[in-house]
Design a protein around this motif. Structure first.
Motif, mmCIF file in Angstrom:
data_model
loop_
_atom_site.group_PDB
_atom_site.id
_atom_site.type_symbol
_atom_site.label_atom_id
_atom_site.label_comp_id
_atom_site.label_asym_id
_atom_site.label_seq_id
_atom_site.Cartn_x
_atom_site.Cartn_y
_atom_site.Cartn_z
ATOM 1 N N MET A 1 -4.351 11.239 -3.359
ATOM 2 C CA MET A 1 -3.528 10.406 -4.203
ATOM 3 C C MET A 1 -2.133 10.257 -3.601
ATOM 4 O O MET A 1 -1.553 9.181 -3.647
ATOM 5 C CB MET A 1 -3.482 11.041 -5.598
ATOM 6 N N TYR A 2 -1.654 11.361 -3.034
ATOM 7 C CA TYR A 2 -0.320 11.331 -2.425
ATOM 8 C C TYR A 2 -0.262 10.285 -1.308
ATOM 9 O O TYR A 2 0.693 9.507 -1.228
ATOM 10 C CB TYR A 2 0.034 12.714 -1.878
ATOM 11 N N LYS A 3 -1.273 10.282 -0.453
ATOM 12 C CA LYS A 3 -1.281 9.354 0.680
ATOM 13 C C LYS A 3 -1.272 7.901 0.208
ATOM 14 O O LYS A 3 -0.580 7.059 0.780
ATOM 15 C CB LYS A 3 -2.497 9.605 1.570
ATOM 16 N N LEU A 4 -2.021 7.629 -0.829
ATOM 17 C CA LEU A 4 -2.079 6.273 -1.366
ATOM 18 C C LEU A 4 -0.704 5.851 -1.896
ATOM 19 O O LEU A 4 -0.217 4.756 -1.595
ATOM 20 C CB LEU A 4 -3.128 6.181 -2.467
ATOM 21 N N LYS A 5 -0.081 6.726 -2.661
ATOM 22 C CA LYS A 5 1.243 6.414 -3.200
ATOM 23 C C LYS A 5 2.253 6.219 -2.072
ATOM 24 O O LYS A 5 3.096 5.318 -2.120
ATOM 25 C CB LYS A 5 1.720 7.535 -4.127
ATOM 26 N N LYS A 6 2.151 7.047 -1.051
ATOM 27 C CA LYS A 6 3.069 6.960 0.087
ATOM 28 C C LYS A 6 2.886 5.624 0.815
ATOM 29 O O LYS A 6 3.866 4.977 1.192
ATOM 30 C CB LYS A 6 2.807 8.137 1.028
ATOM 31 N N GLU A 7 1.629 5.212 0.984
ATOM 32 C CA GLU A 7 1.348 3.916 1.620
ATOM 33 C C GLU A 7 1.950 2.764 0.824
ATOM 34 O O GLU A 7 2.543 1.840 1.397
ATOM 35 C CB GLU A 7 -0.156 3.699 1.750
ATOM 36 N N VAL A 8 1.798 2.813 -0.475
ATOM 37 C CA VAL A 8 2.338 1.755 -1.338
ATOM 38 C C VAL A 8 3.852 1.694 -1.209
ATOM 39 O O VAL A 8 4.438 0.611 -1.086
ATOM 40 C CB VAL A 8 1.913 1.961 -2.810
ATOM 41 N N LEU A 9 4.490 2.846 -1.211
ATOM 42 C CA LEU A 9 5.949 2.874 -1.058
ATOM 43 C C LEU A 9 6.374 2.280 0.286
ATOM 44 O O LEU A 9 7.357 1.536 0.353
ATOM 45 C CB LEU A 9 6.477 4.305 -1.193
ATOM 46 N N GLN A 10 5.637 2.592 1.341
ATOM 47 C CA GLN A 10 5.962 2.050 2.662
ATOM 48 C C GLN A 10 5.828 0.525 2.677
ATOM 49 O O GLN A 10 6.651 -0.183 3.248
ATOM 50 C CB GLN A 10 5.077 2.664 3.747
ATOM 51 N N GLU A 11 4.768 0.024 2.045
ATOM 52 C CA GLU A 11 4.569 -1.427 1.976
ATOM 53 C C GLU A 11 5.677 -2.094 1.160
ATOM 54 O O GLU A 11 6.158 -3.173 1.519
ATOM 55 C CB GLU A 11 3.202 -1.756 1.383
ATOM 56 N N LEU A 12 6.084 -1.456 0.081
ATOM 57 C CA LEU A 12 7.156 -2.017 -0.739
ATOM 58 C C LEU A 12 8.482 -2.043 0.024
ATOM 59 O O LEU A 12 9.281 -2.966 -0.133
ATOM 60 C CB LEU A 12 7.313 -1.225 -2.038
#
Length: 76
Positions: A1-12
């Motif tokens: 879950m952490y990795k997914l959230k981190k990816e979303v933040l990077q894209e944002l």
């Protein structure tokens, strides 16, 4: 879950954001990192605790069987 959230933040972060939006994302990212560190620390402590429990259970079991053997030898 952490990795997914981190990816979303990077894209944002790659989007065209205002300074205040960028600051909010940075705060979210720091909070997420802190949450992950706390989670990892808790898991490590639980694993360590389980290891100690298993170690002591194993050793006390070994001592009990040793005592039984000694008692049986004495009885003979």
């Amino acid at each position: 879950m952490y990795k997914l959230k981190k990816e979303v933040l990077q894209e944002l972060k790659e989007l065209n954001l205002t300074d205040s939006q960028r600051e909010k994302l940075t705060k979210f990212e720091k909070a997420l990192d802190t949450e992950k560190k706390d989670h990892d620390k808790q898991k490590k402590e639980e694993k360590s605790q389980n290891g100690f429990t298993k170690f002591f259970a194993r050793n006390s079991g070994a001592n009990s069987s040793k005592k039984r053997k000694e008692t049986q030898e004495i009885e003979r």
